[in-house]
Design a protein around this motif. Structure first.
Motif, PDB file in Angstrom:
ATOM      1  N   ALA A  75       0.870  -1.178   0.000  1.00 49.14           N
ATOM      2  CA  ALA A  75       0.000   0.000   0.000  1.00 49.14           C
ATOM      3  C   ALA A  75       0.908   1.229   0.000  1.00 49.14           C
ATOM      4  CB  ALA A  75      -0.924   0.011   1.212  1.00 49.14           C
ATOM      5  N   VAL A  76       0.617   2.179  -0.885  1.00 50.20           N
ATOM      6  CA  VAL A  76       1.502   3.321  -1.079  1.00 50.20           C
ATOM      7  C   VAL A  76       0.729   4.624  -0.875  1.00 50.20           C
ATOM      8  CG1 VAL A  76       3.031   4.504  -2.705  1.00 50.20           C
ATOM      9  CG2 VAL A  76       2.834   2.005  -2.760  1.00 50.20           C
ATOM     10  N   PRO A  77       1.176   5.476   0.064  1.00 51.33           N
ATOM     11  CA  PRO A  77       0.523   6.785   0.216  1.00 51.33           C
ATOM     12  C   PRO A  77       0.975   7.730  -0.890  1.00 51.33           C
ATOM     13  CG  PRO A  77       2.350   6.602   1.750  1.00 51.33           C
ATOM     14  CD  PRO A  77       2.246   5.274   1.044  1.00 51.33           C
ATOM     15  N   MET A  78       0.063   8.580  -1.348  1.00 52.19           N
ATOM     16  CA  MET A  78       0.398   9.504  -2.434  1.00 52.19           C
ATOM     17  C   MET A  78      -0.360  10.809  -2.251  1.00 52.19           C
ATOM     18  SD  MET A  78      -0.262   9.149  -6.555  1.00 52.19           S
ATOM     19  CE  MET A  78      -1.964   9.725  -6.444  1.00 52.19           C
ATOM     20  N   TYR A  79       0.366  11.914  -2.376  1.00 52.89           N
ATOM     21  CA  TYR A  79      -0.268  13.232  -2.458  1.00 52.89           C
ATOM     22  C   TYR A  79      -0.204  13.665  -3.910  1.00 52.89           C
ATOM     23  CZ  TYR A  79      -1.780  17.947  -1.464  1.00 52.89           C
ATOM     24  OH  TYR A  79      -2.486  19.113  -1.452  1.00 52.89           O
ATOM     25  N   TYR A  80      -1.343  13.964  -4.491  1.00 58.33           N
ATOM     26  CA  TYR A  80      -1.425  14.211  -5.931  1.00 58.33           C
ATOM     27  C   TYR A  80      -1.117  15.653  -6.306  1.00 58.33           C
ATOM     28  CZ  TYR A  80      -3.576  14.745 -10.560  1.00 58.33           C
ATOM     29  OH  TYR A  80      -3.809  15.020 -11.876  1.00 58.33           O
ATOM     30  N   SER A 106       1.099  18.307 -11.837  1.00 58.43           N
ATOM     31  CA  SER A 106       2.367  18.491 -12.551  1.00 58.43           C
ATOM     32  C   SER A 106       3.425  17.476 -12.138  1.00 58.43           C
ATOM     33  CB  SER A 106       2.902  19.912 -12.308  1.00 58.43           C
ATOM     34  OG  SER A 106       3.133  20.126 -10.928  1.00 58.43           O
ATOM     35  N   ARG A 107       3.082  16.557 -11.241  1.00 62.51           N
ATOM     36  CA  ARG A 107       4.013  15.513 -10.818  1.00 62.51           C
ATOM     37  C   ARG A 107       3.380  14.137 -11.059  1.00 62.51           C
ATOM     38  NH1 ARG A 107       6.195  19.720 -10.826  1.00 62.51           N
ATOM     39  NH2 ARG A 107       7.715  20.569  -9.343  1.00 62.51           N
ATOM     40  N   GLU A 108       2.596  13.657 -10.101  1.00 58.30           N
ATOM     41  CA  GLU A 108       1.955  12.347 -10.270  1.00 58.30           C
ATOM     42  C   GLU A 108       1.025  12.310 -11.479  1.00 58.30           C
ATOM     43  OE1 GLU A 108       3.230  12.760  -6.072  1.00 58.30           O
ATOM     44  OE2 GLU A 108       2.152  14.032  -7.489  1.00 58.30           O
ATOM     45  N   ASN A 160      -8.097  18.875  -0.129  1.00 59.72           N
ATOM     46  CA  ASN A 160      -7.495  17.806  -0.910  1.00 59.72           C
ATOM     47  C   ASN A 160      -7.079  16.650  -0.004  1.00 59.72           C
ATOM     48  OD1 ASN A 160      -7.603  18.983  -3.541  1.00 59.72           O
ATOM     49  ND2 ASN A 160      -5.968  20.374  -2.913  1.00 59.72           N
ATOM     50  N   PRO A 161      -7.461  15.427  -0.364  1.00 59.59           N
ATOM     51  CA  PRO A 161      -7.096  14.278   0.451  1.00 59.59           C
ATOM     52  C   PRO A 161      -5.713  13.757   0.101  1.00 59.59           C
ATOM     53  CG  PRO A 161      -8.402  13.537  -1.388  1.00 59.59           C
ATOM     54  CD  PRO A 161      -8.293  15.050  -1.510  1.00 59.59           C
ATOM     55  N   VAL A 162      -5.235  12.837   0.897  1.00 56.12           N
ATOM     56  CA  VAL A 162      -4.101  12.019   0.520  1.00 56.12           C
ATOM     57  C   VAL A 162      -4.697  10.695   0.029  1.00 56.12           C
ATOM     58  CG1 VAL A 162      -3.822  11.032   2.832  1.00 56.12           C
ATOM     59  CG2 VAL A 162      -1.880  11.090   1.276  1.00 56.12           C
ATOM     60  N   TYR A 163      -4.001  10.030  -0.865  1.00 58.23           N
ATOM     61  CA  TYR A 163      -4.504   8.783  -1.439  1.00 58.23           C
ATOM     62  C   TYR A 163      -3.637   7.615  -1.002  1.00 58.23           C
ATOM     63  CZ  TYR A 163      -6.880  12.157  -4.380  1.00 58.23           C
ATOM     64  OH  TYR A 163      -7.637  13.227  -4.815  1.00 58.23           O
ATOM     65  N   VAL A 164      -4.267   6.468  -0.821  1.00 60.30           N
ATOM     66  CA  VAL A 164      -3.527   5.235  -0.591  1.00 60.30           C
ATOM     67  C   VAL A 164      -3.792   4.313  -1.768  1.00 60.30           C
ATOM     68  CG1 VAL A 164      -3.062   3.316   0.955  1.00 60.30           C
ATOM     69  CG2 VAL A 164      -3.791   5.519   1.907  1.00 60.30           C
ATOM     70  N   LEU A 165      -2.722   3.939  -2.464  1.00 62.14           N
ATOM     71  CA  LEU A 165      -2.815   3.107  -3.653  1.00 62.14           C
ATOM     72  C   LEU A 165      -2.445   1.666  -3.300  1.00 62.14           C
ATOM     73  CD1 LEU A 165      -2.711   5.999  -4.778  1.00 62.14           C
ATOM     74  CD2 LEU A 165      -1.277   5.146  -6.634  1.00 62.14           C
ATOM     75  N   VAL A 166      -3.308   0.747  -3.651  1.00 62.23           N
ATOM     76  CA  VAL A 166      -3.057  -0.679  -3.440  1.00 62.23           C
ATOM     77  C   VAL A 166      -2.917  -1.335  -4.809  1.00 62.23           C
ATOM     78  CG1 VAL A 166      -4.007  -2.844  -2.565  1.00 62.23           C
ATOM     79  CG2 VAL A 166      -4.295  -0.733  -1.246  1.00 62.23           C
ATOM     80  N   PRO A 167      -1.723  -1.853  -5.132  1.00 65.64           N
ATOM     81  CA  PRO A 167      -1.532  -2.492  -6.441  1.00 65.64           C
ATOM     82  C   PRO A 167      -2.504  -3.651  -6.646  1.00 65.64           C
ATOM     83  CG  PRO A 167       0.574  -2.117  -5.361  1.00 65.64           C
ATOM     84  CD  PRO A 167      -0.486  -1.829  -4.342  1.00 65.64           C
ATOM     85  N   ALA A 168      -3.062  -3.732  -7.855  1.00 60.91           N
ATOM     86  CA  ALA A 168      -4.028  -4.795  -8.171  1.00 60.91           C
ATOM     87  C   ALA A 168      -3.369  -5.840  -9.072  1.00 60.91           C
ATOM     88  CB  ALA A 168      -5.239  -4.196  -8.868  1.00 60.91           C
TER      89      ALA A 168
END
Length: 202
Positions: free
Chosen positions: A29-34, A37-39, A194-202
């Motif tokens: 699980a990876v935290p990400m701030y979007y 101009s980057r992500e 703006n939220p922070v996101y948690v990405l879970v690889p599928a």
């Protein structure tokens, strides 16, 4: 309502709890701030081509008007509006509220209320917490308990989230961040909330 720390400080404390749980459950699980101009740029799209993820959007909230007996909090209407837009893309949204009386309790074992924001009315929700109770519950202004969930429920929610390609995931974020209250996109293409996101690889 007054407070003694910011949402970003709350975010730093509650995010590791969610990420750690989701890592144990899903393996990664990876935290990400979007940033668009980057992500959200073409380089990120090329680097992550072929990747598919499930996402959780997380808003941190902060205690306000804290006394020895009570504290209060608020879920802004913009959060519910974001959740409604994100849900159209299969992205669930939650708000986390750390139940602490001062900043340093964030460094201890503290309770967090997890508020699911999907399928909720787009209006401000004010709540109060009775700190004298052994198991405090957030109560609305009309005296009714406000629904919260546990970490395992968040895991179930992520498990049921849409599987998105990297390009589709970034497009979903961009769309969810568009704020009708701002007459379209706000600075950097999104809402001031703006939220922070948690990405879970599928």
């Amino acid at each position: 309502m007054t407070s003694f720390f910011s949402e970003r400080t709350a975010e730093y404390s509650i995010l590791p709890v969610v990420v750690s749980y989701l890592q144990r459950r899903f393996g990664a699980a990876v935290p990400m701030y979007y940033w668009a101009s980057r992500e959200g740029n073409s380089v990120a799209r090329e680097v992550h081509d072929g990747r598919h993820v499930r996402m959780l959007a997380l808003f941190a909230r902060r205690p306000k008007s804290v006394t020895k007996r009570t504290m209060s909090g608020k879920l802004n209407a913009e959060l519910f509006e974001f959740a409604d837009r994100a849900e159209r893309h299969g992205v669930p949204t939650v708000a986390g509220f750390p139940v602490v009386r001062d900043l340093f309790e964030l460094g201890e074992d503290f309770q967090t209320f997890w508020f699911p924001l999907t399928r909720s009315p787009a209006q401000e929700v004010f709540f109060q917490v009775d700190l004298t109770r052994p198991n405090p519950t957030p109560m609305s202004q009309n005296g009714r308990p406000i629904r919260t969930v546990e970490l395992c429920d968040l895991g179930d929610t992520v498990s049921s989230a849409a599987v998105l390609s990297w390009k589709a995931a970034m497009a979903a974020i961009s769309d969810a961040r568009t704020s009708p209250r701002m007459g379209g996109a706000a600075f950097w293409g999104g809402s001031p909330y703006n939220p922070v996101y948690v990405l879970v690889p599928a």
